[in-house]
Each structure stands twice: as structure tokens, then as C-alpha cells.
Design an enzyme around this catalytic site. Structure first.
Site, PDB file in Angstrom:
ATOM      1  N   LYS A  83       0.851  -1.189   0.000  1.00 22.94           N
ATOM      2  CA  LYS A  83       0.000   0.000   0.000  1.00 22.94           C
ATOM      3  C   LYS A  83       0.887   1.239   0.000  1.00 22.94           C
ATOM      4  O   LYS A  83       1.773   1.387   0.852  1.00 22.94           O
ATOM      5  CB  LYS A  83      -0.827   0.005   1.277  1.00 22.94           C
ATOM      6  CG  LYS A  83      -2.302   0.248   1.080  1.00 22.94           C
ATOM      7  CD  LYS A  83      -2.944   0.194   2.436  1.00 22.94           C
ATOM      8  CE  LYS A  83      -4.427   0.383   2.342  1.00 22.94           C
ATOM      9  NZ  LYS A  83      -5.014   0.542   3.654  1.00 22.94           N
TER      10      LYS A  83
HETATM   11  C1  E4P Z   1      -8.340   1.428   3.609  1.00 27.94           C
HETATM   12  O1  E4P Z   1      -7.589   0.617   3.128  1.00 27.94           O
HETATM   13  C2  E4P Z   1      -8.158   2.097   4.897  1.00 27.94           C
HETATM   14  O2  E4P Z   1      -7.493   1.215   5.759  1.00 27.94           O
HETATM   15  C3  E4P Z   1      -9.465   2.437   5.587  1.00 27.94           C
HETATM   16  O3  E4P Z   1     -10.559   2.050   4.817  1.00 27.94           O
HETATM   17  C4  E4P Z   1      -9.535   3.812   6.139  1.00 27.94           C
HETATM   18  O4  E4P Z   1     -10.782   3.961   6.774  1.00 27.94           O
HETATM   19  P1  E4P Z   1     -11.114   5.098   7.847  1.00 27.94           P
HETATM   20  O5  E4P Z   1     -11.417   6.350   7.100  1.00 27.94           O
HETATM   21  O6  E4P Z   1     -12.303   4.575   8.574  1.00 27.94           O
HETATM   22  O7  E4P Z   1      -9.891   5.230   8.712  1.00 27.94           O
END
Ligand code: E4P
Length: 214
Positions: A83
Site C-alpha cells: 500500500k
Molecule cells: C483502507 O484501506 C483504509 O485502511 C481504511 O478504509 C480507512 O478507513 P477510515 O477512514 O475509517 O480510517
């Protein structure tokens, strides 16, 4: 549409895997920071439970550092996906890693322009954060609609991974729009099962059955 779980909690991952509908996992530094133990060991354990893609995020903000960290992370397990944040450096690192055959999930995507860039850079997944867009009084799902249309126009193979999901309607809308994947917090996965009429229906069937079978 595929279901990923958005957590680093092993118990939640195990329970979702047992449901038989889990295709992958997304983690991020915040999610990993909530769990006890070494984050790299935790990622390894997650990859043992789930055979689908498991996203692990780099911390570096420069290309060299991102690529170096990615090379370390992919050693954890075969199903690790890297990522990267959607910045200039992140897009450059995406191109390098994708050319090496590493699967990249481009995260923190908040615009259609960013989604086009990451597809051109060969990302395997694009992660638009719908909940965080809603949080600032804009329409997160509208972004998904745009990305689905743009990727369709050009036949981009990057999979649209709807992230920052907050409630079941995000999941339903993502499916209606034709998104490839939704990454869902455990609490929302459980909400997907619930309908009061299902509960009432079961109660009635059971009590009626009792009347004829003693
Ligand atoms: C995606 O890969 C992220 O880990 C996640 O969806 C972020 O979500 P949040 O806005 O609830 O922190």
C-alpha cells in the site's frame, strides 16, 4: 463484488474468514497500532489465515524508501500487497514496483484525477476513501461512480477497492455502481446480516412449528 475486511485484528479476521465470504484484508499503520505485538509478526499471522491479498502500508514518503520498505514487506508472505500513498513519490514508486511484478494498492485517493494517475502507473488496486469524503460534507460514492466510468472508458485493469466504509449503504451503493471490492470494518460486516423482519420471521416460524410438533 469481493469482500475484504478493513482491520488488523486477528480475531475479527478469523471470524470473517469462517463466514466463507472473505476475499482479502486491508491494514494501515493506524489499524496495526491498535493491536498488541510486533506489526510485522501480526501481518504474517494475518497472511496465514487469509490466502487472498493482504495490504501492508509503507511508512516512507520518498520513492527510494517506499521501494526499499516494499521489498522488505513482500518477504513476509506471497499474498502481501504493497500500500502506497497517492503522492508524486507514491505514483513513481507504484510504477517501479508494478514493473517488478509487485501488486500495489494506491491508498488515500480522494479524486478522480488521482485514480487516473494510479491506473496509468499500473496499480493493482485503487483505494478511494468514501467515508472520509462524506466527513467533509462531500459525496464519497459520487467519486466511485466517476472512477467506475473512467476505468470503463479506457479498460484500465486496476481494481476499484472502496475504502473508508462506514455503513451498509456504502456497500450496497458500491455494488450497484459495479466496484470490484469493498473493504469493510468488522462491525459493518455484521450489520450487513441484520434485518428485523428476518428475526421476526424466524421467531414466527419457530413458534408455529412448536404448535404442530411437541
Ligand atoms: C483502507 O484501506 C483504509 O485502511 C481504511 O478504509 C480507512 O478507513 P477510515 O477512514 O475509517 O480510517
Amino acid at each position: 463484488m469481493k469482500f475484504f475486511i478493513d482491520t488488523a485484528n486477528l480475531q475479527e479476521i478469523r471470524e470473517s474468514a469462517e463466514l466463507g465470504i472473505l476475499d482479502g484484508v486491508t491494514t494501515n499503520p493506524t489499524l496495526l497500532s491498535r493491536e498488541a505485538g510486533d506489526p510485522f509478526e501480526n501481518l504474517k499471522k494475518i497472511c496465514e489465515v487469509v490466502s487472498g491479498p493482504v495490504s501492508a502500508e509503507v511508512i516512507a514518503t520518498d520513492v527510494k524508501g517506499m521501494v526499499r520498505e516494499a521489498h522488505e514487506l513482500v518477504r513476509i508472505a506471497e499474498n502481501i500487497v504493497i500500500k502506497l500513498p497517492t503522492t508524486k513519490e507514491g505514483v513513481k514508486a507504484c510504477k517501479i514496483l508494478s514493473s517488478e511484478g509487485v501488486q500495489v494498492n494506491m491508498t488515500l485517493v480522494f479524486s478522480a484525477a488521482q485514480a487516473v494517475l494510479v491506473a496509468r502507473a499500473g496499480a493493482a488496486f485503487v483505494s478511494p476513501f468514501v467515508g472520509r469524503i462524506d466527513d467533509v460534507s462531500s459525496d464519497g460514492m459520487r467519486l466511485i461512480e466517476q472512477i467506475v466510468q473512467i476505468y470503463g472508458n479506457y479498460g484500465f485493469e486496476t481494481e476499484i477497492l472502496v475504502a473508508s466504509v462506514r455503513h451498509p449503504m456504502h456497500v450496497v451503493q458500491a455494488a450497484l455502481m459495479g466496484a470490484d471490492i469493498c473493504t469493510i470494518p468488522y462491525k459493518v460486516i455484521l450489520q450487513l446480516f441484520k434485518h428485523p423482519l428476518t428475526d421476526v420471521g424466524i421467531e414466527r416460524f419457530l413458534s408455529d412449528w412448536k404448535k404442530i410438533r411437541r
